[in-house]
Design a protein around this motif. Structure first.
Motif, short mmCIF file in Angstrom:
data_model
loop_
_atom_site.label_atom_id
_atom_site.label_comp_id
_atom_site.label_asym_id
_atom_site.label_seq_id
_atom_site.Cartn_x
_atom_site.Cartn_y
_atom_site.Cartn_z
N ASP A 1 -17.90 -11.48 -9.73
CA ASP A 1 -17.69 -10.98 -8.62
C ASP A 1 -18.92 -11.67 -7.59
OD1 ASP A 1 -17.79 -9.54 -6.22
OD2 ASP A 1 -17.47 -7.57 -7.11
N GLN B 1 -26.09 -6.66 -10.66
CA GLN B 1 -24.84 -6.37 -10.14
C GLN B 1 -23.69 -6.48 -11.41
OE1 GLN B 1 -24.22 -5.47 -6.75
NE2 GLN B 1 -26.36 -5.24 -6.88
N GLY C 1 -12.32 -15.29 -4.09
CA GLY C 1 -12.78 -14.10 -3.95
C GLY C 1 -13.46 -13.74 -5.31
N VAL C 2 -13.22 -14.73 -6.41
CA VAL C 2 -13.81 -14.45 -7.70
C VAL C 2 -13.97 -15.74 -8.31
CG1 VAL C 2 -11.47 -14.19 -8.79
CG2 VAL C 2 -13.50 -12.96 -9.75
N GLU D 1 -14.95 -11.67 -15.12
CA GLU D 1 -14.93 -12.63 -14.09
C GLU D 1 -16.20 -12.38 -13.23
OE1 GLU D 1 -12.14 -10.17 -11.14
OE2 GLU D 1 -11.25 -11.57 -12.75
N GLY E 1 -19.63 -11.11 -4.94
CA GLY E 1 -20.73 -10.10 -4.27
C GLY E 1 -21.92 -10.17 -4.98
#
Length: 114
Positions: A89, A65, A20-21, A87, A91
């Motif tokens: 993200d 972002q 997820g990262v 890190e 997204g």
């Protein structure tokens, strides 16, 4: 939405997707930030740092972002390069593209959005 790009092994990106990262490459971890390139810098980055490597992805990231963790700092020849202090993200990712290797060791860089 300005876009920056990260070249990384597909296996490392798949691991980031599971986690997820994205924490960065060994070079990124050593330097204390994740190295990125602008659309204009990708081809030279691929030539200089990834020549002859296969199985690479080109990750497109929306700079809007990333907030204050993104800094533009001088590097090759004084050109400003985007560096992410932290890190990534996932997204913020807008595309994951194959960076295809040619038989001569170079890469076919797709047309990129600045």
């Amino acid at each position: 939405m300005p876009t920056i790009y990260k070249i990384c092994p597909a296996s490392a990106w798949r691991e980031a997707e599971r986690a997820g990262v994205y924490l960065g490459s060994a070079d990124d971890l050593r330097d204390g930030f994740i190295h990125f390139s602008t659309a204009e810098q990708v081809a030279e980055t691929a030539r200089k740092h990834f020549f002859g490597q296969t199985g690479l992805f080109l990750i497109a990231v929306d700079t809007d972002q990333l907030g204050d963790a993104l800094r533009w700092e001088p590097s090759r020849g004084g050109a400003l390069f985007p560096h992410l202090y932290g890190e990534l993200d996932l997204g913020a990712t807008t595309a994951v593209l194959d960076l295809r290797a040619r038989s001569d060791g170079g890469h076919d860089v797709p047309e990129l959005k600045p």
